[in-house]
Design a protein around this motif. Structure first.
Motif, PDB file in Angstrom:
ATOM      1  N   GLN A 461     -21.158  13.665 -18.636  1.00 31.53           N
ATOM      2  CA  GLN A 461     -21.134  12.303 -19.166  1.00 31.53           C
ATOM      3  C   GLN A 461     -21.203  11.244 -18.069  1.00 31.53           C
ATOM      4  O   GLN A 461     -21.094  10.052 -18.353  1.00 31.53           O
ATOM      5  N   GLY A 462     -21.343  11.671 -16.817  1.00 28.82           N
ATOM      6  CA  GLY A 462     -21.535  10.721 -15.719  1.00 28.82           C
ATOM      7  C   GLY A 462     -20.308  10.437 -14.879  1.00 28.82           C
ATOM      8  O   GLY A 462     -20.370   9.634 -13.946  1.00 28.82           O
ATOM      9  N   PHE A 463     -19.189  11.079 -15.173  1.00 24.85           N
ATOM     10  CA  PHE A 463     -17.982  10.891 -14.373  1.00 24.85           C
ATOM     11  C   PHE A 463     -17.962  11.887 -13.212  1.00 24.85           C
ATOM     12  O   PHE A 463     -18.459  13.004 -13.321  1.00 24.85           O
ATOM     13  N   GLY A 464     -17.352  11.473 -12.113  1.00 26.65           N
ATOM     14  CA  GLY A 464     -17.045  12.400 -11.042  1.00 26.65           C
ATOM     15  C   GLY A 464     -15.594  12.827 -11.174  1.00 26.65           C
ATOM     16  O   GLY A 464     -14.776  12.123 -11.763  1.00 26.65           O
ATOM     17  N   VAL A 465     -15.272  13.989 -10.626  1.00 23.54           N
ATOM     18  CA  VAL A 465     -13.899  14.493 -10.661  1.00 23.54           C
ATOM     19  C   VAL A 465     -13.525  14.994  -9.275  1.00 23.54           C
ATOM     20  O   VAL A 465     -14.283  15.761  -8.667  1.00 23.54           O
ATOM     21  N   ILE A 466     -12.374  14.556  -8.770  1.00 25.30           N
ATOM     22  CA  ILE A 466     -11.842  15.114  -7.535  1.00 25.30           C
ATOM     23  C   ILE A 466     -10.498  15.751  -7.848  1.00 25.30           C
ATOM     24  O   ILE A 466      -9.680  15.194  -8.584  1.00 25.30           O
TER      25      ILE A 466
END
Length: 671
Positions: A461-466
């Motif tokens: 959906q276009g989010f980044g995750v760290i």
């Protein structure tokens, strides 16, 4: 964010989901396929429901006659199934053996395959009960399942089968909520015998063939465990512990028992006594002499080790930068067995029986698939492993899923922190996108590159995750996981904010478009990092807040009330980590609720009403505190869940609300 809109309060309950019977037929040769660009369905267009319905059967176990059992959740709740074939998956024919409303938390098949122990609790309350299933009985018939250790106010745990399948060893806290005693159960007589009734959290790891000696451990904290050999005739304990190398007298050691070696005159154990890394040791019971029998694993943290009941094979899994690597050895020689190639990821051993080993592999594109392999006699050709479980992919191309990057950043005090970074497909370097800083629970835990359908939906959906492994995480040695204990609690919070700073400094995100997110201790982190973020602005250390939203799932916000109200068996354990109730001033100083005025961003709060670990009052304190200041946090409470959300329908509700919340609070557009 202040709002005139009424607080959304959702009390969600489980609605049983209908599921078609699995189709019959052969499994495909490959589960994870990488389609051509033209064939791929854009991941961004795949519904959340399809993502969250990706699954693979778990906990495969083979009876001596070859019958395969698995746990699976085609209806959204874990149950036990017998497989009518040699592998489990969407096209396999199965027979459901349990029908627990709140699911089956686990099971254990007896060595001879004649009995199955079932582990189950009500509504997530973690008071696990033990029942006995007769595999030969008609499913659902009277007497097919009978209670063995049953008391709704007690938490039981099965530890070890007797080698002849005549009974088993288990623990329970019936006499005292804080103490787990050790018992044996004999099937023929139905008799329960108390083997050890000392105060503490006790467990058993192995038992001799004649049942006269049992390997037991007392767990006080992740850094402090004692191990013994228990004489079942008189209840005496023989200390088997190893001492810390080069450390002052009295230094605690984290240690656990693997089992008796062939002949039952020595034992294998794991301990972090040297270099702070959990290593494998061999201890002679007569002389007390201790050695490290396998030099090639000395440089790594050992995840776990196990033996077959015949004590002819030993499996060892090492933790290498979060990845799990499997090794296999023959006993008693410790001769290494050449394993077939295993896909990179986190490998776990499902079972080791006779000359058969079954393992599972989880990585960003592989949802915990299991394989079984027969160990060839020395000097003979090896066969190929056989895939045991197959995934229900929902016709999604798992090969297109994003692989994480292992990155490392410097904390504010210079400490190196490892993190896994997930970026959307076709991400363009240098583009700033909305990000989620995801903090793990525990805190004695570690983010590892395992399969997560929710993660993959977010990046699609276009989010980044760290996912940072802040100080206090396991997998990096004793010193690292003790760096956040007691008075050092807030240092881990600073590491969490430093992860967001690294994202901004390296062009991945923009200030104000990063959301905190975490469950349990990760929920504490998600709230505490918002406080630390605001404090840095007030101290002039940064020009503006880095975070634009926060998501707290079953998290702690008030250390004092948490310690007072958590289940009795957890209180002492958590005081070692967070600080004692006798130091209320310190507990207040690290409780985000006491600095709630610094939380000035939208928040989503979610909790299970039956949570025995972090009582729901923690969520309600935060919600009320924010509302008293004019904020309108979104809230979700599940009446049939505990410390986390086990049921598929509840996970769907929560994740959909979470995604909507993220879209509103930090947006979806890249910059």
């Amino acid at each position: 964010m202040r709002s005139s809109v009424r607080t959304r309060l959702l009390i969600a309950s489980l609605v049983a989901s209908a599921c078609c019977a699995p189709a019959l037929g052969e499994h495909p040769a490959q589960v994870v396929t990488i389609a051509t660009v033209a064939e791929r369905e854009p991941l961004a267009s795949v519904s959340l429901e399809r993502f969250l319905k990706i699954r693979a059967p778990g906990s495969p176990s083979f009876a001596p006659d070859g019958t395969l059992y698995v746990r699976d959740w085609p209806d959204g709740i874990w149950q036990l199934y017998r497989v009518m074939g040699d592998s489990a998956g969407p096209k396999a024919r199965t027979v459901r053996l349990t029908n627990y409303k709140d699911g089956l938390s686990g099971y254990s098949l007896s060595p001879d395959g004649s009995k199955i122990l079932l582990f189950h609790a009500v509504g997530g309350n973690e008071n696990t009960q033990i029942s006995l299933l007769d595999p030969k009985a008609e499913p659902g018939s009277e007497g097919a399942i009978t209670p063995v250790a049953s008391d709704p106010k007690v938490q039981f745990a099965a530890n070890q089968w007797f080698h002849d399948s005549s009974g088993f060893i288990f623990t329970g806290n019936a006499e005292s909520p804080r103490d787990f005693y050790i018992y044996s159960y004999d099937f023929a007589s139905g008799k329960r015998t108390r083997l050890l009734d000392r105060a503490g959290s006790w467990s058993a790891s192995d038992v001799t063939l004649d049942k006269s000696r049992v390997l037991v451990a007392e767990y006080r904290s992740i850094s402090d465990t004692s191990i013994y050999e228990l004489n079942t005739s008189d209840g005496s304990l023989k200390d088997l512990g190893v001492k810390a190398v080069g450390a002052p007298e009295g230094t605690t050691v984290s240690q656990s028992l693997v089992g008796y070696m062939p002949g039952e005159k020595s034992v294998l154990l794991l301990a972090d006594a040297e270099d702070g890394l959990r290593k494998l040791y061999l201890k002679d019971l007569a002389t007390g002499a201790t050695s490290k029998p396998i030099s090639e694993i000395d440089a790594y943290e050992v995840d776990g080790a196990s033996m077959n009941m015949e004590r002819t094979l030993l499996s060892v899994v090492t933790n290498q930068d979060g990845y799990g690597t499997l090794r296999l050895f023959r006993l008693p020689s410790f001769e290494k067995v050449a394993l077939p190639p295993i896909e990179e990821g986190v490998v776990g051993v499902n079972e080791l029986k006779g000359d058969r080993i079954t393992w599972s592999v989880s990585n960003a594109r592989t949802p915990g698939l299991a394989y079984t392999w027969t160990v060839p006699p020395t000097g003979t050709a090896s066969t190929k492993p056989r895939q045991v479980t197959f995934a229900e992919t929902q016709e999604i191309d798992l090969g297109a899923f994003t692989l994480p990057r292992l990155v490392k950043y410097k904390a504010s005090d210079g400490l190196e922190i490892a993190a896994f970074l997930y970026l959307p497909p076709n991400y363009v370097e240098g583009t700033r996108i909305p990000f989620i800083a995801n903090y793990h629970g525990g805190p004695e835990s570690q983010f590892r590159p395992t399969f997560s359908a929710a993660n993959q939906y977010l990046v699609a959906q276009g989010f980044g995750v760290i996912q940072p492994n802040v100080r206090g995480s396991t997998g990096y040695g004793r010193a690292f996981h003790m760096m956040d204990d007691y008075k050092n609690r807030w240092n881990s919070v600073k590491d969490g904010v430093d992860a967001a700073k690294w994202l901004i400094d390296n062009g991945y995100a923009k200030a104000g478009r990063i959301a905190t997110y975490g469950g349990s201790y990760g929920g504490f982190m998600s709230v505490a990092t918002l406080v630390e973020d605001a404090q840095r602005v007030e101290r002039g250390e940064q020009a503006e807040p880095l975070f634009g939203a926060g998501i707290n799932v079953v998290g702690i916000v008030n250390m004092k009330t948490f310690l007072e109200q958590t289940s009795g068996y957890r209180q002492k354990l958590r005081e070692v980590e967070y600080g004692p109730l006798s130091d209320p001033e310190f507990l207040a100083s690290v409780s985000p609720i006491n600095q709630i005025e610094k939380i000035r961003v939208p928040m989503l709060i979610a909790h299970g009403l039956n949570d025995p670990r972090v009582p729901v009052g923690e969520a309600m304190q935060l919600a009320v505190g924010l509302m008293e200041r004019g904020y309108e946090p979104e809230q979700i409470y599940f009446p049939d869940e505990g410390h986390g959300f086990a049921k598929l329908n509840n996970r769907l509700i929560f994740t959909q609300r979470m995604v909507e919340f993220l879209r509103k609070s930090i947006g979806t557009d890249a910059e």
